[in-house]
Structures are given as structure tokens and as C-alpha cells.
Scaffold this active site. Structure first.
Site, PDB file in Angstrom:
ATOM      1  N   ASP A   1      27.473 -12.666 -28.272  1.00  0.00           N
ATOM      2  CA  ASP A   1      26.428 -12.548 -27.261  1.00  0.00           C
ATOM      3  C   ASP A   1      25.483 -13.730 -27.446  1.00  0.00           C
ATOM      4  O   ASP A   1      24.772 -13.824 -28.456  1.00  0.00           O
ATOM      5  CB  ASP A   1      25.681 -11.222 -27.461  1.00  0.00           C
ATOM      6  CG  ASP A   1      24.603 -10.983 -26.419  1.00  0.00           C
ATOM      7  OD1 ASP A   1      24.233 -11.934 -25.698  1.00  0.00           O
ATOM      8  OD2 ASP A   1      24.109  -9.837 -26.338  1.00  0.00           O
TER       9      ASP A   1
ATOM     10  N   TYR B   1      25.937 -15.685 -16.589  1.00  0.00           N
ATOM     11  CA  TYR B   1      25.704 -14.543 -15.701  1.00  0.00           C
ATOM     12  C   TYR B   1      26.009 -15.068 -14.311  1.00  0.00           C
ATOM     13  O   TYR B   1      25.242 -15.853 -13.748  1.00  0.00           O
ATOM     14  CB  TYR B   1      24.255 -14.081 -15.820  1.00  0.00           C
ATOM     15  CG  TYR B   1      23.901 -12.839 -15.040  1.00  0.00           C
ATOM     16  CD1 TYR B   1      23.619 -11.649 -15.702  1.00  0.00           C
ATOM     17  CD2 TYR B   1      23.827 -12.849 -13.646  1.00  0.00           C
ATOM     18  CE1 TYR B   1      23.263 -10.497 -14.997  1.00  0.00           C
ATOM     19  CE2 TYR B   1      23.480 -11.708 -12.931  1.00  0.00           C
ATOM     20  CZ  TYR B   1      23.202 -10.540 -13.619  1.00  0.00           C
ATOM     21  OH  TYR B   1      22.859  -9.401 -12.916  1.00  0.00           O
TER      22      TYR B   1
ATOM     23  N   THR C   1      26.522 -25.461 -12.417  1.00  0.00           N
ATOM     24  CA  THR C   1      26.963 -25.085 -11.075  1.00  0.00           C
ATOM     25  C   THR C   1      26.349 -25.935  -9.975  1.00  0.00           C
ATOM     26  O   THR C   1      25.264 -26.510 -10.149  1.00  0.00           O
ATOM     27  CB  THR C   1      26.588 -23.606 -10.815  1.00  0.00           C
ATOM     28  OG1 THR C   1      26.873 -23.244  -9.464  1.00  0.00           O
ATOM     29  CG2 THR C   1      25.096 -23.374 -11.055  1.00  0.00           C
TER      30      THR C   1
ATOM     31  N   TYR D   1      20.147 -17.010  -9.360  1.00  0.00           N
ATOM     32  CA  TYR D   1      21.257 -17.570 -10.144  1.00  0.00           C
ATOM     33  C   TYR D   1      21.077 -19.078 -10.315  1.00  0.00           C
ATOM     34  O   TYR D   1      21.168 -19.611 -11.427  1.00  0.00           O
ATOM     35  CB  TYR D   1      22.581 -17.256  -9.446  1.00  0.00           C
ATOM     36  CG  TYR D   1      23.761 -18.014 -10.008  1.00  0.00           C
ATOM     37  CD1 TYR D   1      24.249 -17.741 -11.271  1.00  0.00           C
ATOM     38  CD2 TYR D   1      24.388 -19.009  -9.248  1.00  0.00           C
ATOM     39  CE1 TYR D   1      25.339 -18.439 -11.784  1.00  0.00           C
ATOM     40  CE2 TYR D   1      25.472 -19.698  -9.743  1.00  0.00           C
ATOM     41  CZ  TYR D   1      25.950 -19.417 -11.010  1.00  0.00           C
ATOM     42  OH  TYR D   1      27.016 -20.114 -11.509  1.00  0.00           O
TER      43      TYR D   1
END
Length: 313
Positions: free
Chosen positions: A46, A79, A119, A143
Site C-alpha cells: 500500500d 486511483y 495521465t 482525478y
């Protein structure tokens, strides 16, 4: 991936059970002794837990020193639930920003380089030309904001770190747009898909190969000077265009896919209208350009059919 002089790579891939992580591990198996990949999922590593990050990177560095390999971290943990992030921005921030910040800090202290995957959603999407790495960030969604924060954390950490932005990723494992279209083709007579959002679909197996080539370059002393790079399959299309290409690959009538607008299909998170990433930085770094998105999609279907010979042709 080109062969570098000296020992092979030892690669830690947080987010290793996602589609990109699985493809990185599969590519390492294909390359044999040249690359050793440890690809833990979030249950094993994690990235929001400092102790777990310290232990994982320390083990990587110690194991690489013992075996004579060159250590590197390729961070694929993220995420990625774009719409859910609108109501859970704190959770998204923990994985997409705090996690990379901790990874970068530990990598810096252990002398391990870091490649962090980001991204196209960090851009506003209101341009009309492919985005270059140095263009201003203007994320429109939670995001995108959390991924932009992760980039800032990594690049400002003092670690030997590179950010690689990509877009519209799909692969043989996990859930993604291409697999959703495959499923809907068998269940819907017609389908409406957004035709006013433009990007570059990217096959995760091709992205994995590009990331390992970059990792090899970095660890062999031939790192690109630019610390932000763009890596996608070549060319551009809309979600509508991609959906029609999927139908055609399945032997279905592409005319069953109908165009619609973003307004016709409202979602909680705003999407960039144009988020094509320029590959110039990747080419200028001497890295192998990825093939066209059409060729990559054909390779994806070949992979799917190799896994399941009964799959439609």
C-alpha cells in the site's frame, strides 16, 4: 527493449496487479534473466503506508546490490476511478499524490531511480494540437488534480525521477474501455459512444515495453535529460472511433455504434475534449516510438485469442 551493458534490471512495480503491472511482469518473464520484476498489488504494498514503502524499496535496493542488478521503481499504483474520485478526492489524493511522494522520498534515500506513470487528464483538453511535456497543466477533474499533484511531488522530491504520461490505457487483464465494448457488442443491438473527446488509445503491453526500455536507459547511465516524457501509441481517435474499431475487429458491423456528444452522456467527472499527447519528447530521448493505435489494437486481439482460442475472430 534494447540490451544494455552490465547486469540486468531489478524492478519494483507498485500497482503490480493492474493491467500495466501485469504486463510489466509478463514482459519480464519474456525477457528472462535480463529483467527481474516484483509486482505487488495494493494488498501487498500500500503506497499510502510509509512503513510498507520503506520496506519494499529497501528490500529492492538490498537485493539488487546482492545480485549485481540495477534497481529501479516503476510506479503503476494509481486511483483510477475517475468518476468516483469526484466524491472521494481525499482517497484519490492519498494514492495519486501522497503515495508517489513517499516513494520518491524513499527512492532518493536509497539511491534508487523512480519512473512514475501519469495521465493525459492533467491537461485541460481545450487545445487543438498534441500536448508537449512542458505545456501548462490545467486538470478539470479530481482525478486529474490528484495526478498533477503526484507529478509535482515526484519531480520536486530531489530523487532521480521521471514522469511518463500516457492515455486511454487498455490491456488483456482488468477492466477497460475496449473490454467493455467487447462485452456490450454481444449484448446490445446498437450502442451510442461519445464522438467529441479525442485521444490516443494505448495498449498496456506496448506501454510496458516502453517503460522497461526507459528504465534500462536510466539505470545504465544513459538517462534522458527531460524528466517528463509522453508515451502513447501513435495516432488519435475518439471513443466512438475506438468503439467502431473494436466492433470491426470482432467481425461485427461498426455501423451498430452510433455517435453522441459528451452532453448526451453526462458523467460526474469532466473529461478533456482533446488530450492527445505529443510523442516528440519520447523520440528525442532516443526511445523507441510506439506503433500506431490501430496496429496495437490488432495485437491486443491477437493476445486475447491466444489466451482463448474460442474468442470471436
Amino acid at each position: 527493449m534494447s540490451r544494455a551493458d552490465g547486469a540486468g534490471l531489478a524492478v519494483l512495480v507498485p500497482g503490480g496487479t493492474g493491467q500495466l503491472g501485469r504486463d510489466l511482469a509478463a514482459l519480464a518473464d519474456e525477457l528472462g534473466d535480463r529483467v527481474e520484476v516484483v509486482a505487488p498489488g495494493s494488498a501487498e504494498l500500500d503506497v499510502t503506508e510509509p512503513g510498507a514503502v520503506v520496506e519494499a524499496v529497501s528490500d529492492l535496493a538490498a537485493g539488487a546490490a546482492q545480485s549485481g542488478r540495477r534497481a529501479v521503481v516503476v510506479n503503476a499504483a494509481a486511483y483510477t476511478a475517475v468518476d468516483a474520485a469526484e466524491e472521494n478526492e481525499g482517497a484519490a489524493f492519498a494514492v495519486n499524490a501522497d503515495g508517489p511522494r513517499m516513494l520518491a522520498a524513499v527512492c532518493s534515500s536509497r539511491g534508487v531511480p523512480l519512473v512514475h506513470v501519469s495521465t493525459d487528464y492533467v491537461f485541460g483538453g481545450d487545445g487543438d494540437r498534441p500536448y508537449e511535456p512542458g505545456d501548462p497543466l490545467a486538470p478539470r477533474s479530481a482525478y486529474g488534480r490528484t495526478k498533477a499533484a503526484g507529478e509535482d511531488a515526484v519531480l520536486g522530491s530531489g530523487a532521480r525521477a521521471w514522469v511518463v504520461r500516457t492515455s486511454w490505457v487498455y490491456g488483456a487483464s482488468g477492466a477497460n474501455f475496449v473490454k467493455t465494448m467487447m462485452d456490450l457488442e454481444s449484448r446490445r443491438e446498437t450502442l451510442s459512444v461519445v464522438d467529441d473527446q479525442v485521444g490516443s488509445p494505448t495498449y498496456s503491453a506496448d506501454l510496458a515495453r516502453g517503460l522497461l526500455e526507459l528504465a534500462e536507459r536510466i539505470t545504465s547511465g544513459d538517462a534522458p535529460q527531460s524528466t517528463v516524457l509522453h508515451c502513447t501509441n501513435a495516432g488519435e481517435t475518439t471513443w466512438f472511433g475506438l468503439a467502431r474499431a473494436v466492433f470491426a475487429a470482432l467481425g461485427a458491423d461498426p455501423e451498430r455504434v452510433r455517435p453522441c456528444t459528451t452532453e448526451d452522456f453526462p458523467r460526474p467527472a469532466p473529461r478533456p475534449a482533446y488530450s492527445v499527447l505529443s510523442s516528440a519528447s519520447w523520440r528525442e530521448a532516443g526511445l523507441t516510438p510506439l506503433r500506431s493505435w490501430q496496429e496495437a489494437l490488432a495485437a491486443f486481439f491477437a493476445e486475447i485469442r491466444a489466451q482463448d482460442p474460442t474468442a470471436r475472430r
